[in-house]
Design an enzyme around this catalytic site. Structure first.
Site, PDB file in Angstrom:
ATOM      1  N   CYS A 113       0.737  -1.135  -0.214  1.00 15.20           N
ATOM      2  CA  CYS A 113      -0.043  -0.157   0.021  1.00 15.20           C
ATOM      3  C   CYS A 113       0.998   1.111  -0.082  1.00 15.20           C
ATOM      4  O   CYS A 113       1.671   1.723   0.997  1.00 15.20           O
ATOM      5  CB  CYS A 113      -0.907  -0.091   1.345  1.00 15.20           C
ATOM      6  SG  CYS A 113      -2.724  -0.309   0.834  1.00 15.20           S
ATOM      7  N   ASN A 159       0.752  -4.381  -6.576  1.00 12.18           N
ATOM      8  CA  ASN A 159       0.119  -3.529  -5.591  1.00 12.18           C
ATOM      9  C   ASN A 159      -0.318  -2.308  -6.488  1.00 12.18           C
ATOM     10  O   ASN A 159       0.283  -2.268  -7.447  1.00 12.18           O
ATOM     11  CB  ASN A 159       0.664  -3.252  -4.208  1.00 12.18           C
ATOM     12  CG  ASN A 159      -0.412  -3.184  -3.276  1.00 12.18           C
ATOM     13  OD1 ASN A 159      -1.250  -2.108  -3.515  1.00 12.18           O
ATOM     14  ND2 ASN A 159      -0.448  -3.563  -2.158  1.00 12.18           N
ATOM     15  N   CYS A 202       8.488   1.974 -45.156  1.00  8.37           N
ATOM     16  CA  CYS A 202       7.954   1.188 -43.952  1.00  8.37           C
ATOM     17  C   CYS A 202       9.170   0.647 -43.188  1.00  8.37           C
ATOM     18  O   CYS A 202       9.761  -0.143 -43.730  1.00  8.37           O
ATOM     19  CB  CYS A 202       6.906   0.126 -44.355  1.00  8.37           C
ATOM     20  SG  CYS A 202       6.074  -0.515 -43.004  1.00  8.37           S
TER      21      CYS A 202
END
Lengths: 439, 434
Positions: free
Chosen positions: B139, B204, B380
């Site tokens: 946290c 987290n 390209c």
């Protein structure tokens, strides 16, 4: 209420006030903010966007939609209005289904275009509700310009000229400015007196004087305008209505659709507007649809829209045709009027079926009719105008006519479709050229 | 139908979809509903010490980033661990586990970084019958300022120390939840392993400010004119989380450390992707908070269908299958040459590929008068930007050139053999070695 849709003859009050209010409500209710954000999120912000190419006024549509999506509808409105000062009305009356929305890549891909018209209305309504006029008038130049006709072309021209600091006088024969925006569009496309409010808002630029009740040949002459002003713009519109040229056309109950539409728009109480029980509208354009749909909404029992060619040739868009059908208007195609029957008043109208090349087939049909609206096109009226081409004032790409110092635009001039948005573009572009020549 | 039952470090659950420790798992009422809805397990909202519980702010706790149509792409929060008394949580956990013995119930725990604190609380919690522990070292707000949460997770030595205490205090499996707010995820993962953790779970939430109120000039969510960094989660963090999962899975030292994957998992496909990169199961929060518990039904049916189509009978069949293909840039085959191709039948002519390529890339797309867009093979570089900005999925694809085929951009035929940077003549270290 003594009358109903079944009442015979041309009478008022076929429907209750509540029914009329509902029938003549906004065709497309305004988007709320949430709806606008959802709709705006669908725009792909195309490169060199096809919608922009399709807009007669070249509004930067991807930009204004992105401005809505990012929470700045006022900025979006400025993007719109800088190209099209009547962007609010155009958002309501443009046949977007044949312009920007027709070429929207999401229409091509999914059959569901971004709601460009409704988003434009959201943006312009937001800005107008704030009371702000987003343009500033340049210092006065001392130049005077006369604009004849306070319709979309004339107002657009006048606003752009005023922005540059010129003093503009707009003349119009009617009692109110606005032209077809005020008098020629179905009520459900311009509710809450929008056309008049838009004119008031437009005039906030300053430097524009509107003189109503003055038209060429009636208190106004082109020669005196040329003498009194540094430049003249003609946005006369088309004041005449084509006749059917059939027997019985002079009977009572045979009217011009444009008059019906105008009277309806100006009516203070819809319950007082008279309409027949069996109404026949002749024509295939927007005016015909506007008349037919509104006849039905007023409570006419049977409304037929009769066009002499096939449906694919109708000037009214597919959306307009579908709208008419959804309101209960019967669309009859490949039928030309040949006679109007009745003793003093019209009782029946007779058509002959025709093929796509208008060749008669010999087969006829009679439709019951206590009211007939003619909507087969309008014509330019006036004497001593600059040179005409095909019945309209001939102009070049900048709106210049054959007479030096006189410009023209909108429906009275050549070039472009007879659309509000086209008139706005032509008025604007003529103003740009006039400004150059006045410098 | 494929067997979705999951065995993650000995913890069994009907499927690999767990609800992560968060508001959805804060109490018995929610967890019962979650199990009824089909979730295989829950990690109960983080428990703290006995005594007066923490308090939360009484203004907004969440901020968000939205995509089109207000689709929630990212969520952040400034909520703390459970603000209900420990004993209440333990009673509820006991009842839930008793009634749902086949579902996984994991206790998330966060107490101060003291040996006694951890060794005291774990046995208490174990009495609920829970299946394991998840140590909340992640946290990033509120608790970190008190020396807990990510304040521990950012110091590998602490992780190792606390993990060891916990393993000494319980026989149940111990999962260490990692914070992404670090420079290299391998340090905390290796520390957890050294401390004896049975698994790691990640990620987290990420330190974040989701928006700024431009009237008040305050971050949002705004509490009385001020805001603080919150923990960011939701679909937007999935790429960050997957990279961290993959880094741990392919690191030789942690390769056998089980991983519970967390971070923006919203669909069965997200779950399958995390698992292919090495996660043994997954944890979900934001998707449930956005759409409710019912989304697990789509996850179950989708993963089952995909496994059936691929012939996988158990989730362990494909866990980590993509890990060997996660490599370093220097080992990518520079002789693999592709070119963008635009399918004209699918093209809706929006021109976004053109604008992107012309303005910001290699000017490799041509636009004709009538809005036909074609790729210029000689320009390209196969960057894939056009593919990514095209609104029509599958309209622009990358075609792989065959060996021997001419690359019109370089004028060289495509080499058949594999050749990466480590052997490329432009690599200074290659020249130095010669």
């Amino acid at each position: 209420m003594t009358n109903s849709p079944l009442s015979e003859g041309v009478v008022a009050g076929r429907l209750s006030g509540a029914e009329l209010t509902e029938n003549f409500a906004d065709l497309h209710p305004a988007l709320d903010t949430h709806e606008a954000l959802v709709a705006a999120d669908r725009c792909y912000f195309c490169h060199d966007a096809p919608c922009m190419e399709a807009c007669p006024t070249d509004i930067d549509i991807p930009l204004f939609i992105r401005q809505i999506a990012t929470g700045t509808p006022e900025a979006a409105a400025r993007t719109i209005l800088s190209q099209n000062i009547l962007g609010g009305m155009c958002a309501r009356v443009c046949p977007t289904e044949t312009l920007c929305e027709e070429v929207c890549v999401r229409e091509v891909a999914e059959g569901k275009p971004v709601k460009i018209g409704e988003l434009q209305r959201y943006a312009t309504d937001t800005l107008m509700a704030s009371g702000e006029h987003p343009f500033e008038r340049a210092p006065a130049t001392g130049k005077k310009v006369a604009v004849v006709g306070a319709g979309p072309a004339g107002l657009s021209c006048a606003h752009r000229l005023a922005t540059y600091g010129h003093d503009v006088t707009v003349f119009d024969g009617r009692a109110k400015p606005g032209g077809l925006n005020e008098f020629g569009i179905a009520s459900y496309k311009s509710v809450d007196n929008f056309a008049a409010r838009e004119v008031d808002w437009l005039l906030k630029i300053g430097g524009i004087t509107v003189e109503t009740g003055k038209r060429l040949g009636d208190g106004l002459s082109l020669a005196s305008l040329q003498a009194d002003y540094d430049a003249v713009f003609l946005g006369l519109g088309l004041g005449g209505v084509n006749a059917l040229g059939v027997e019985g056309e002079d009977k009572s109950g045979v009217d011009d659709a444009v008059d019906f539409i105008s009277d309806l728009r100006q009516a203070s109480d819809l319950a007082g507007v008279e309409i027949g029980r069996d109404v026949v509208v002749i024509g295939g354009g927007m005016t015909a649809v506007d008349a037919a749909v509104q006849a039905k909404l007023l409570g006419a029992l049977n409304v037929s829209l009769v066009y002499r060619r096939g449906r694919d040739r109708m000037n009214a868009s597919v959306f307009e045709q579908d709208l008419a059908a959804s309101k209960g208007v019967r669309i009859i195609t490949n039928a030309s009027p040949v006679a109007i029957h009745g003793n003093g008043s019209v009782r029946e109208i007779e058509f002959e079926y025709t093929d796509d090349d208008l060749n008669a087939t010999g087969q006829t049909v009679r439709l019951a009719a206590d009211q007939v609206f003619k909507a087969i096109g309008q014509t330019l009226v006036g004497d001593g105008l600059p040179d005409l081409d095909g019945g309209k004032i001939a102009v070049d790409g900048t709106g210049r006519t054959s007479v030096l110092g006189i410009w023209a635009g909108g429906d009275c001039a050549t070039g472009g479709d007879d659309l509000t948005v086209t008139a706005v573009a032509e008025g604007r572009d003529a103003a740009e050229d006039m400004h150059q020549s006045l410098a | 139908m494929a067997d979705l039952t999951s065995d993650f470090i000995g913890i069994k659950s009907p499927n690999p979809f767990w609800l992560a420790s968060a508001p959805p798992t804060d109490k018995e009422y929610n967890v019962r509903r979650a199990f009824e809805a089909g979730w295989g397990g829950v990690v109960w909202k983080t428990l703290g010490e006995e005594g007066p519980p923490v308090v939360n702010v009484n203004g907004p706790r969440y901020g968000a980033i939205h995509g089109a149509d207000r689709r929630l792409l990212g969520l952040n929060n400034i909520e703390l661990i459970t603000d209900r008394p420990l004993e209440v949580n333990l009673e509820e956990m006991t009842r839930v586990k008793r009634d749902y013995p086949d579902h996984a119930l994991i206790a998330s725990v966060m107490v101060p970084c003291e040996e006694d604190a951890w060794k005291k609380i774990l046995p208490m919690i174990a009495e609920t019958g829970c299946d394991g522990f998840e140590l909340n070292f992640g946290c990033p707000h509120g608790m970190a300022e008190r020396g807990m949460g990510s304040a521990v997770g950012q110091v590998p030595d602490y992780i190792e120390m606390v993990a060891r205490w916990c393993k000494e205090a319980t026989d149940l499996p111990v999962i260490v939840k990692l914070t992404p707010n670090i420079t290299n995820i391998l340090y905390p993962a290796e520390a957890a392993l050294r401390g004896g953790a049975d698994a790691v779970s990640l990620i987290n939430t990420i330190n974040s400010i989701t928006s700024v109120n431009l009237d008040v000039m305050s971050p949002e969510p705004m509490i009385d004119g001020k805001g603080t960094h919150g923990g960011y989660c939701g679909p937007a963090v999935k790429p960050i989380a997957m990279n961290m999962v993959a880094e741990i899975a392919r690191n030789p030292e942690t390769a056998n450390l089980p991983i519970s994957g967390i971070g923006g998992i919203t669909t069965w496909r997200d779950a399958a992707e995390f698992m292919a990169l090495g996660a043994g199961n997954v944890q979900v929060c934001t998707a449930a908070m956005t759409y409710g518990f019912k989304i697990v039904q789509e996850m179950i049916s989708g993963l089952s269908q995909w496994m059936d189509e691929k012939g996988y009978t158990s989730t362990s069949d494909f866990v980590g299958m993509a890990t060997p293909n996660v490599t370093d840039w220097q080992y990518l085959n520079l002789n693999h040459i592709t070119k963008a191709e635009i399918n004209q039948d699918d093209c809706i002519k929006c021109g976004r590929c053109y604008a992107a390529c012309e303005d910001t890339s290699h000017q490799a797309i041509e636009m004709s008068e009538d809005r036909v867009f074609t790729v210029k093979d000689d320009e390209c570089v196969a960057c894939n930007l056009c593919v990514n900005v095209c609104p029509v999925e599958g309209c622009i694809t990358m075609r792989t050139l065959e060996p021997g085929e001419m690359d019109e951009r370089t004028g060289q035929p495509v080499a058949a053999e594999y050749g990466n940077w480590t052997v490329h003549p432009n690599n200074p270290s290659v020249q130095a070695a010669e």
